[in-house]
Design an enzyme around this catalytic site. Structure first.
Site, PDB file in Angstrom:
ATOM      1  CE  LYS A 172     -12.812  13.408 -16.605  1.00  0.00           C
ATOM      2  NZ  LYS A 172     -13.328  12.850 -15.345  1.00  0.00           N
ATOM      3  CG  ASP A 175     -10.007  19.724 -11.365  1.00  0.00           C
ATOM      4  OD1 ASP A 175      -9.312  19.381 -12.339  1.00  0.00           O
ATOM      5  OD2 ASP A 175     -11.064  19.140 -11.053  1.00  0.00           O
ATOM      6  CE1 TYR A 181     -16.968  15.874 -12.432  1.00  0.00           C
ATOM      7  CE2 TYR A 181     -15.625  15.334 -10.513  1.00  0.00           C
ATOM      8  CZ  TYR A 181     -16.428  14.934 -11.567  1.00  0.00           C
ATOM      9  OH  TYR A 181     -16.686  13.597 -11.748  1.00  0.00           O
ATOM     10  NE  ARG A 224      -2.488   0.436   3.610  1.00  0.00           N
ATOM     11  CZ  ARG A 224      -1.841   1.103   4.580  1.00  0.00           C
ATOM     12  NH1 ARG A 224      -1.520   2.375   4.414  1.00  0.00           N
ATOM     13  NH2 ARG A 224      -1.500   0.496   5.704  1.00  0.00           N
TER      14      ARG A 224
END
Length: 399
Positions: free
Chosen positions: A212, A187, A115, A62
């Site tokens: 994206k 962002d 967003y 992890r």
């Protein structure tokens, strides 16, 4: 030829070269050019001293592995920050970024055009922990100083605005934040570090949905957080304390997509501008929302601060019925209707962001559509839209 791409003393490359070489070390993997997929949770230590002293490069799955490290190193080279962490989605990257810098009793300034799921983090999650959010006009610029409170700890930016594509004066907002001792987050999914580097503009934490353009193939979800030296330890600590990690397969696919980012973005940009100019001349279209167009209200700011534009933009139709819009969209051959964007395929969706604005007033005067221009031939996409407009007119006349 073997390349050691993570060394601090290697020469600086152009971004197109950086995309190819960053985060790779073929010599370490017997000459294979791509970092292998390493799966695993347990990492063995040879001695008690090594185990207790955490002397190994890796201690637990992890906490990182070679596959994740390669992508982190590559993104760090592109972003120009002090370090990068990878999360399972763009939204989780927003969450980790905000939770890294905020605590109970703090005040957050969030751009009103963010967003929409980011608003839910603010309105649903942060409020449960006693963190208050004020939404601000994306055009506030240096005027954001008037919204700062004694307990304002962070300002969140997104440019251009989600769906409506307003540009922000990022340097002006950053100057206010620095003077006031406030952390800035941004962002930057639309531009990627190729077209805008938030750290170069003084932003502390740069966030993007690698889902994206970084991936580019609509087949994974991944978030990327880059932080400067002042904030990286906080981001890395919060990321680790929350137990967040991503699958090595997703890191591998994102790294593979990264290698072609420059050529893909160039095509997205060129095709999108071609189609945006064509749409601006259509009688059915009232306005195209694209900061790369010279008559867009945000064009001057975009041209000053950004190196390019991607494939995502919106348009406002002249008033027609919802049924007419559906007639246009339902039978498009090349434009799919689906959320997300940044992949190789073109997409189109209707949207209405009136319910997502509280500091600004959104009244476009007609139906609104968001388009993502993919890698198809622009002439074919224009022909598809042209047939859609014919259906729209026929349905409107019949109605």
């Amino acid at each position: 030829m073997s390349r050691q791409t993570g060394g601090a003393n290697r020469p600086a490359f152009a971004v197109e070269t950086e995309l190819v070489v960053a985060g790779r070390d073929p010599q370490r993997y017997d000459g294979f050019v791509n970092t292998p997929i390493v799966r695993g949770s347990t990492v063995l230590s040879p001695t008690v001293a090594d185990l207790e002293g955490h002397t190994g490069r890796y201690t637990y799955g992890r906490r990182g592995n070679p596959t994740l490290d390669g992508l982190e190193q590559a993104m760090c080279a592109l972003e120009g920050g002090a370090g990068v962490v990878l999360t399972p989605s763009g939204l989780s990257a927003v969450s980790v970024g905000l939770l890294s810098v905020l605590r109970a009793g703090d005040h957050l300034l969030m751009v009103d055009t963010c967003y929409h799921p980011t608003r839910r983090i603010c309105d649903v999650v942060l409020t449960r922990y006693g963190i208050e959010t004020t939404y601000y006009d994306p055009l506030a610029g240096a005027g954001i100083d008037g919204l700062v409170r004694p307990n304002t700890r962070a300002i969140f930016l997104e440019a251009p605005g989600s769906q409506s594509f307003e540009m922000q004066d990022i340097p002006a907002i950053v100057e206010v934040a620095r003077r006031r001792g406030i952390v800035t987050l941004m962002d930057n999914t639309w531009a990627t570090p190729l077209f805008f580097r938030p750290h170069d503009a003084g932003v502390d934490i740069s966030i993007q949905a690698g889902t994206k353009y970084i991936s580019g193939h609509s087949d994974i979800n991944i978030g990327i957080i880059s932080a400067n030296s002042a904030q990286f330890d906080r981001v890395k600590g919060t990321y680790g304390d929350l137990g967040i990690t991503i699958a090595p397969e997703d890191a591998f696919l994102a790294a593979r997509g990264l290698r072609t980012l420059a050529v893909r973005l160039a095509r997205h940009q060129q095709s999108a501008l071609t189609i945006a100019h064509w749409l601006a001349g259509r009688p059915e279209v009232a306005r195209v929302l694209h900061p790369g167009l010279p008559d867009d209200p945000g064009h001057a700011v975009w041209k000053r601060d950004f190196k390019g534009s991607s494939g995502l933009f919106s348009l406002i139709l002249r008033p027609v019925s919802k049924a007419s819009v559906a007639a246009m969209l339902d039978h498009l051959a090349l434009f799919g209707m689906g959320y997300s964007w940044g992949g190789f395929e073109s997409l189109i969706i209707p949207f209405d962001c009136r319910s997502s604005r509280t500091a600004t007033h959104w009244e476009p005067g007609g139906p609104t559509l968001r388009l993502h221009i993919g890698l198809e031939d622009p002439a074919d996409l224009i022909a598809d839209l042209e047939q859609g407009f014919a259906r729209l007119r026929a349905a409107d006349d019949a109605g």
